[in-house]
Motif scaffolding. Structure first.
Motif, mmCIF file in Angstrom:
data_model
loop_
_atom_site.group_PDB
_atom_site.id
_atom_site.type_symbol
_atom_site.label_atom_id
_atom_site.label_comp_id
_atom_site.label_asym_id
_atom_site.label_seq_id
_atom_site.Cartn_x
_atom_site.Cartn_y
_atom_site.Cartn_z
ATOM 1 N N VAL A 299 -16.746 31.551 -14.262
ATOM 2 C CA VAL A 299 -18.314 31.490 -14.864
ATOM 3 C C VAL A 299 -18.048 32.159 -16.123
ATOM 4 O O VAL A 299 -17.459 33.346 -16.280
ATOM 5 C CB VAL A 299 -18.817 32.250 -13.986
ATOM 6 N N THR A 300 -19.015 32.065 -17.097
ATOM 7 C CA THR A 300 -19.513 32.937 -18.170
ATOM 8 C C THR A 300 -20.922 33.659 -17.516
ATOM 9 O O THR A 300 -21.689 33.145 -17.677
ATOM 10 C CB THR A 300 -20.009 32.205 -19.253
ATOM 11 N N ALA A 301 -20.701 34.715 -17.069
ATOM 12 C CA ALA A 301 -21.906 35.521 -16.607
ATOM 13 C C ALA A 301 -22.727 36.132 -17.749
ATOM 14 O O ALA A 301 -22.178 35.944 -18.911
ATOM 15 C CB ALA A 301 -21.580 36.552 -15.741
ATOM 16 N N PRO B 124 -7.004 20.154 -17.490
ATOM 17 C CA PRO B 124 -6.797 21.452 -16.988
ATOM 18 C C PRO B 124 -7.053 22.353 -18.015
ATOM 19 O O PRO B 124 -6.946 22.347 -19.207
ATOM 20 C CB PRO B 124 -5.301 21.443 -16.707
ATOM 21 N N GLY B 125 -7.859 23.373 -17.304
ATOM 22 C CA GLY B 125 -8.578 24.507 -18.263
ATOM 23 C C GLY B 125 -9.763 24.307 -19.073
ATOM 24 O O GLY B 125 -10.219 25.136 -19.587
ATOM 25 N N SER B 126 -10.114 22.901 -18.982
ATOM 26 C CA SER B 126 -11.409 22.762 -19.309
ATOM 27 C C SER B 126 -12.477 23.344 -18.617
ATOM 28 O O SER B 126 -12.367 23.755 -17.417
ATOM 29 C CB SER B 126 -11.716 21.228 -19.615
ATOM 30 N N ASN B 127 -13.638 23.662 -19.344
ATOM 31 C CA ASN B 127 -14.791 24.316 -18.685
ATOM 32 C C ASN B 127 -15.932 23.776 -18.488
ATOM 33 O O ASN B 127 -16.996 24.207 -18.115
ATOM 34 C CB ASN B 127 -15.272 25.632 -19.733
ATOM 35 N N ASP B 128 -15.624 22.243 -18.285
ATOM 36 C CA ASP B 128 -16.967 21.419 -18.228
ATOM 37 C C ASP B 128 -17.347 21.151 -16.721
ATOM 38 O O ASP B 128 -18.530 20.500 -16.552
ATOM 39 C CB ASP B 128 -16.819 20.196 -18.739
HETATM 40 C C1 LIG Z 1 -13.208 28.199 -21.080
HETATM 41 O O1 LIG Z 1 -13.953 29.416 -21.019
HETATM 42 C C2 LIG Z 1 -13.116 30.684 -21.269
HETATM 43 C C3 LIG Z 1 -14.015 31.791 -21.078
HETATM 44 O O2 LIG Z 1 -15.412 31.684 -21.872
HETATM 45 C C4 LIG Z 1 -12.700 30.636 -22.666
HETATM 46 O O3 LIG Z 1 -11.894 31.938 -22.830
HETATM 47 C C5 LIG Z 1 -11.534 29.100 -23.103
HETATM 48 O O4 LIG Z 1 -11.159 29.314 -24.147
HETATM 49 C C6 LIG Z 1 -12.349 27.989 -22.317
HETATM 50 N N1 LIG Z 1 -11.598 27.097 -22.529
HETATM 51 C C7 LIG Z 1 -11.747 26.158 -23.069
HETATM 52 C C8 LIG Z 1 -10.731 24.656 -22.894
HETATM 53 O O5 LIG Z 1 -12.923 25.606 -23.476
#
Ligand SMILES: *[C@@H]1O[C@H](CO)[C@@H](O)[C@H](O)[C@H]1NC(C)=O
Ligand SMILES: *[C@@H]1O[C@H](CO)[C@@H](O)[C@H](O)[C@H]1NC(C)=O
Ligand SMILES: *[C@@H]1O[C@H](CO)[C@@H](O)[C@H](O)[C@H]1NC(C)=O
Ligand SMILES: *[C@@H]1O[C@H](CO)[C@@H](O)[C@H](O)[C@H]1NC(C)=O
Ligand SMILES: *[C@@H]1O[C@H](CO)[C@@H](O)[C@H](O)[C@H]1NC(C)=O
Ligand SMILES: *[C@@H]1O[C@H](CO)[C@@H](O)[C@H](O)[C@H]1NC(C)=O
Ligand SMILES: *[C@@H]1O[C@H](CO)[C@@H](O)[C@H](O)[C@H]1NC(C)=O
Length: 439
Positions: free
Chosen positions: A20-22, A268-272
């Protein structure tokens, strides 16, 4: 104690965590609920891309032990077990399973990428205390306690963890009570109980009960989580206290008594991916929700009256289905799962002991779950755990037949189900709602 090898895989694929991005949430947004981006963490493969059996076994035992503990907690809280046919089994050790698993680990494993690129955890941030101590947490609809690692943990594995220092938080209070975890290596850990303020993406529960464990098993090495936050009902709580979301709602910190999950199919690694607290996020789904009543007083997000069909033909019905964000694949009783795959043209038993089956990759069956309303199909990409052999003709299915001891006709639907839908969990109406994902 005999455990079917199938158990392995079960847990194998599964744990979810979120990242999470808090941060403070503006008042204007608060009234609409708040979304927490979740980050996937890769897990079940070795460096050369092969399925990692040891990790898988560790996962499996962790999940099996979680549900054993859930049954113990429910029995202690209610005086009976939640489902007909439920049994409290022994806690598992990884070695128990490795022994019975040698055939597959030494044989096929060398050459077969069993699982594809599947990630197993969705990680999210939680902060605790007056000084905002940050943790990376697995959000779990299949349990009801919150634990993190204590500052007083001296184990090597704890040096790579964020640990809770209650002395540094002016809002911390020590509480009496017992918490313990049974790890997959056969060890157990005790936890001290505290209350403190717990914040997830700007939503704060004050005086929230949780446990800080004093030692941590080596099975958490290489696992980025610092703890687990349970999102199920209070009867599954070992510490007999309201879980985080229940406290947050009681204190008016969320606009509605409801949270929702979206697990993306992205890389993988995506934040969606997203956990949404206090409602649903209309940007992520389309159409109406198929709302299904939670079966009364079982502690779990358990939905009765379910059936599974294969290419439009009903295979099994009368199921209770537990929606468990902390489990990766789907599990049903071995006989029922066998009936299901019997309806799949070209299916073959892949591992009898683990209850795994394969199907022709070129013609994936259309497997759908139904709770009396709409059919909810499992997309081919989520049914496929990887090639069953080097020919690449057959794929291993993400529905496994495994005796979980949860009860007769009880299925566990983890991430390979939840990825197909937008899911909302509503404590007010006691319903779980499924909606179609926005394209
Ligand atoms: C996902 O979020 C983190 C923390 O906000 C960030 O460091 C990272 O680069 C993001 N990854 C992608 C693929 O956007
Ligand atoms: C907290 O402080 C007490 C006494 O001030 C001390 O005994 C204890 O070790 C400290 N605990 C931690 C986790 O630092
Ligand atoms: C903790 O467990 C012990 C024994 O296992 C029991 O005697 C004690 O009452 C428990 N404490 C609480 C607060 O539940
Ligand atoms: C950790 O080490 C400290 C100092 O050696 C000791 O006082 C404490 O009891 C240890 N904690 C645990 C949980 O073993
Ligand atoms: C935690 O400490 C207790 C007591 O020292 C020990 O029995 C147990 O095995 C330890 N657990 C782990 C996971 O190290
Ligand atoms: C099952 O597969 C076989 C061989 O691929 C095919 O000949 C047969 O028509 C299929 N049956 C059904 C019911 O689809
Ligand atoms: C699977 O079945 C559902 C209805 O039961 C249908 O809506 C969907 O299009 C089917 N999917 C495929 C890939 O055939």
């Amino acid at each position: 104690m005999i455990f079917p090898k199938a158990t392995l895989f079960a847990y194998v694929s599964l744990a979810l965590s979120l990242q999470v991005t808090a941060g403070p949430v503006p008042e204007s947004k608060r009234s609409q609920g708040v979304g927490i981006p979740l980050r996937r963490h890769a897990g079940l493969q070795t460096e050369d891309g092969l399925f990692d059996l040891n990790k898988a076994v560790a996962r499996m035992t962790r999940t099996q032990n979680k549900h054993t503990q859930n049954l113990i907690n429910f029995q202690a809280n209610k005086g009976y077990l939640p489902f007909t046919g439920a049994k409290i089994g022994s806690f598992l050790k990884v070695e128990d399973l490795l022994d019975i698993d040698l055939d597959l680990s030494l044989g096929k494993r060398q050459s077969v990428p069993l699982f594809n690129q599947e990630d197993i955890e969705w990680l999210g941030p939680v902060s605790i205390g007056s000084n905002n101590q940050e943790f990376t947490i697995d959000f779990d609809t299949g349990s009801a306690d919150f634990w993190i690692v204590s500052r007083s943990c001296n184990d090597t594995v704890c040096t790579s963890k964020h640990t809770y220092d209650f002395n540094a938080s002016t809002t911390a209070q020590e509480q009496s009570g017992n918490f313990s975890i049974h790890y997959g290596d056969g060890s157990t850990a005790s936890g001290d109980l505290f209350t403190d303020s717990v914040t997830v993406a700007g939503v704060t529960a004050k005086d929230q009960f949780f446990a800080a464990v004093r030692n941590l098993s080596g099975t958490f090495d290489n696992d980025p989580i610092d703890g687990i936050l349970g999102l199920a009902y209070p009867p599954l709580s070992k510490i007999k206290q309201d879980p985080f979301f229940t406290t947050a709602n009681t204190q008016g910190a969320v606009p509605s008594n409801q949270f929702s999950f979206y697990f993306s199919s992205g890389s993988p690694g995506s934040n969606d991916s997203e956990l949404f607290l206090g409602g649903t996020n209309p940007d992520l789904y389309t159409g109406d929700f198929d709302n299904v009543d939670v079966e009364g007083d079982k502690g779990y997000w358990s939905l009765g009256g379910a059936s599974v069909s294969v290419n439009g033909k009903k295979a099994v019905d009368g199921l209770s289905t537990i929606i468990d964000s902390g489990t990766t694949i789907m599990y049903g009783p071995p006989d029922a799962v066998k009936e299901l795959y019997a309806k799949v043209n070209g299916s073959q038993e892949y591992s009898a002991a683990r209850g795994l089956w394969s199907y022709p990759c070129a013609t994936p069956p259309n497997i759908t779950f139904n709770w009396g309303g709409k059919d909810w199909p499992i997309k081919g990409e989520h049914l496929n755990l990887g090639h069953a052999d080097n020919s690449g003709e057959n794929c291993v299915g993400s529905i496994a037949g495994q005796e979980l001891n949860l009860g007769d006709n009880v299925w566990l639907l983890g991430n390979t189900f939840m990825k197909n839908v937008y899911t909302t969990f509503n404590f007010d109406t006691n319903q779980v709602g499924f909606a179609e994902l926005k394209q």
